[in-house]
Each structure stands twice: as C-alpha cells, then as structure tokens.
Design an enzyme around this catalytic site. Sequence first.
Site, PDB file in Angstrom:
ATOM      1  N   ASP A 100      -3.497 -17.744   1.729  1.00  0.00           N
ATOM      2  CA  ASP A 100      -4.480 -19.017   1.324  1.00  0.00           C
ATOM      3  C   ASP A 100      -5.431 -19.646   2.184  1.00  0.00           C
ATOM      4  O   ASP A 100      -6.601 -19.969   2.352  1.00  0.00           O
ATOM      5  CB  ASP A 100      -4.509 -19.133  -0.095  1.00  0.00           C
ATOM      6  N   LYS A 121       2.780 -15.444   2.675  1.00  0.00           N
ATOM      7  CA  LYS A 121       2.815 -16.222   1.146  1.00  0.00           C
ATOM      8  C   LYS A 121       4.108 -16.843   1.332  1.00  0.00           C
ATOM      9  O   LYS A 121       5.216 -16.096  -0.002  1.00  0.00           O
ATOM     10  CB  LYS A 121       2.382 -15.348   0.170  1.00  0.00           C
ATOM     11  N   ASP A 181     -11.407  -8.051   8.007  1.00  0.00           N
ATOM     12  CA  ASP A 181     -13.087  -8.295   7.967  1.00  0.00           C
ATOM     13  C   ASP A 181     -13.753  -9.290   7.116  1.00  0.00           C
ATOM     14  O   ASP A 181     -14.877  -9.521   7.655  1.00  0.00           O
ATOM     15  CB  ASP A 181     -12.996  -7.645   5.771  1.00  0.00           C
ATOM     16  N   ASP A 206      -5.538  -6.326   5.857  1.00  0.00           N
ATOM     17  CA  ASP A 206      -7.036  -5.709   5.471  1.00  0.00           C
ATOM     18  C   ASP A 206      -7.761  -7.089   5.109  1.00  0.00           C
ATOM     19  O   ASP A 206      -8.923  -6.693   4.963  1.00  0.00           O
ATOM     20  CB  ASP A 206      -6.548  -5.059   4.255  1.00  0.00           C
ATOM     21  N   TYR A 218       0.901  -1.114   0.198  1.00  0.00           N
ATOM     22  CA  TYR A 218       0.036  -0.248   0.060  1.00  0.00           C
ATOM     23  C   TYR A 218       0.571   1.437   0.402  1.00  0.00           C
ATOM     24  O   TYR A 218       0.398   2.083  -0.412  1.00  0.00           O
ATOM     25  CB  TYR A 218      -0.838  -0.560   1.486  1.00  0.00           C
TER      26      TYR A 218
END
Length: 353
Positions: free
Chosen positions: A220, A188, A248, A244, A138
């Site tokens: 994943d 990852k 959620d 992020d 980001y």
Amino acid sequence: MKLAVLPGDGIGKEIVAQAVKVLEVLKREGAKIEMEYGNIGGAGYDAEGDPLPETTLNLSKAADAVLLGAVGGPQYDKLDRPLRPERGLLRIRKELNLFANLRPALLYPELAGASSLKPEVVSGLDIMIVRELTGDVYFGQPRGIEVRNGERVGFNTMIYSESEVRRVAQVAFGIAMKRGKKLCSVEKANVLECSELWRDVVAEVAKDYPEVELSTLYVDNAAMQLVKNPKQFDVIVTGNIFGDILSDQASMLSGSIGMLPSASLDENNKGMYEPIHGSAPDIAGKDIANPLATILSVAMMYRYTFADMATADRIENAVKKVIAQGYRTGDIWTEGGHKVSCSAMGDAVVAAL
Ligand code: NAD
C-alpha cells in the site's frame, strides 16, 4: 545467438520489422545473430490452426531468446478460448518457464509532458519492476466458488515456496547489480504469512549481494510512493498480484504505451522480449505505430540474455538520440515535433546507431 522472431498480429509485423533493421545493422558489423521466424497468436491460428503451433514452440525452445511483436485482433474474438491468440502467449510463457517479468518504467525528459504527473516528478524516471510471473494467488490451490452455510463463497490461495521466492529475488538482485544497486522488495508482511516468508527469503538472498542496498515496503505504501516520489526507486521486486498492479501503475507514469519494452526470463536468463502494448488493430497496416518499445526490447535482450551491456546501451542511446532530434510517431507527437511513420522511425534509429 539464436533468435526466434515471432511478429504475431496487427502492428506486430510492422514494429518487429523495425527491430529487425537494428539487428541487421549489428549483423553487418559482425554480430553472429541467426534469426528464424515463427507464427504465433492469430497468425499461428491462420497458418497452422493453433495460436502456439508446435513448430513455433520448438523454434522458441531451441532459441537463446524470443522477440515477440503482439497478438490478438477482433477477427479472433469469437474463437473457442483455447484457440484465441492470447492463449498462445500464455502458453509460451508457461512452456518456457518465464517466471521473472521485467517491466521498466522509463521516461525520456522530452516526453515528460505526456505523463499524467507533473513533469518535475517524472522527468528522468527510470524504474525496473521485477514481477514474479508463475506463482502466487493466481495459481495457488485450492481455488473456487462453492456454497457454504447457504451462501456462495469465492476463495483463492496465496502461496509461495522458498525456491520460487529465491529464484526471482536472485534475478532482481542481479538486475540491481547491473543498474543503480538499489532494490526494494514489496509485500504485505504485516498481514500475510506468505509475505513474511517472502521477506525472510529476500533477506537471505541479500547476503549474496552485499553491494546492493535492500529496502522493503508494504504494497500500500509502495503504491503511494510510486505516485508521490517515483524517482526514489531503482529496482522493485514483488509477487505476481502486487506486481501486476504496480507495474501497470508505474508504466502509466511515463505516458506512452508505445515506448515501453518488457522481458520475461527463465532461470538461465533465456528470455522473451516484447513491447508491453498489444496488437493495436485500430492502426494496423497503416505504418504509423511506434516501433520504439520493440526496438528497446532488443536492447533488453542484449542486456539480460546476451549480457552485452555495450550494445544494449548503444541501442538505448540511439533511441534517446532520435527522441532528442524531435522524431515522433503519432502517439508521442506534440506541437513542434517531426512526425514520422513507423518505418521512418526505424530508419532514424538505424541512422542514430
Ligand atoms: P493495445 O495495446 O493494442 O492498444 C491500446 C491503444 O494504444 C490503441 O489505441 C492503440 O492504437 C495504441 N497503441 C498500442 N501500441 C501502440 C504503438 N506501438 N504505437 C502507437 N499506438 C499504439 O490494446 P487493446 O486495444 O486493448 O488490444 C488490442 C488487441 O491486442 C487485443 O486483441 C488484445 O487482446 C491484444 N493484446 C495483446 C497483448 C500482447 O500481445 N502482449 C497485450 C495487450 C493486448
């Protein structure tokens, strides 16, 4: 304990007022809490022409912790971007260097019916996700959209320094020590060098916390496990983009947005505490919002900034009690519940305290 209180917009004022009732109880019992109010978001723009007025920033920098309601509203949506309420929120997080975002996903057994998963999968769920908040893809440079070989390409840079990983890992291990002593680091590393470094640094930090059981999961698989068997997790630590998405996902396991608090911490455990929901303009001013996420944010403040676990437990137990007693605001109400207003819910928590 100096507290900057920033109610903000919409339901912000109503829900923060209930959290302040709880703080007033503790004050009357002798807790040395100083509360000073500031404007933020649309309220900052209306009063001082800036969604993060200088006075509010200075007040927040001088405070030990910040309690925030919510910002935003349709009347501000046409303002120039730098003047919009949400910009005030992003700026205060950056200015206070709040790099560790803590989002619990917690489900009270009585509210299991509100979840989109089966009650037996989520009942009693209590996960803490620690998301790195100021780095990763980001913020990484270079970034942009440009023409290469006759077509447009978009690109971003996923980047973490050792020190950025170390400091958020230390926060996460510290939190795991205060909870179930289990930490799962999510990355990852099978594909990304950035994640490989993340994994190495987390393993180094783990040596300082021998009591904490560390595990790792690829993102994943973590997404799958969160839906399949979410109760296996205690604390999860992950980078900005993975966090992020996963936070959620996890918060929705518990059904209601009005129940979930959050904290954003700097390296000295100074923090900003706020419910995860927004200013809910559709129900603002009606005294029907659920104040429990904001009250639980005060409990988090006691736990993480003031290191006063007994008071944190006491506030959380008071919330558990009112839920068990059947008090419900509209968002969590089901047949048989005792429907109450925002302020009546605040009073019920005070009585339970
Ligand atoms: P929202 O979270 O404000 O509302 C979503 C839905 O949930 C609405 O139906 C609302 O009534 C309900 N809801 C939210 N909190 C509730 C509570 N405590 N009790 C009962 N019901 C509740 O999200 P939105 O509608 O997408 O955004 C509204 C405004 O809030 C926008 O201006 C947005 O930018 C802003 N926002 C601010 C924050 C923040 O301050 N941290 C976060 C998200 C959105």
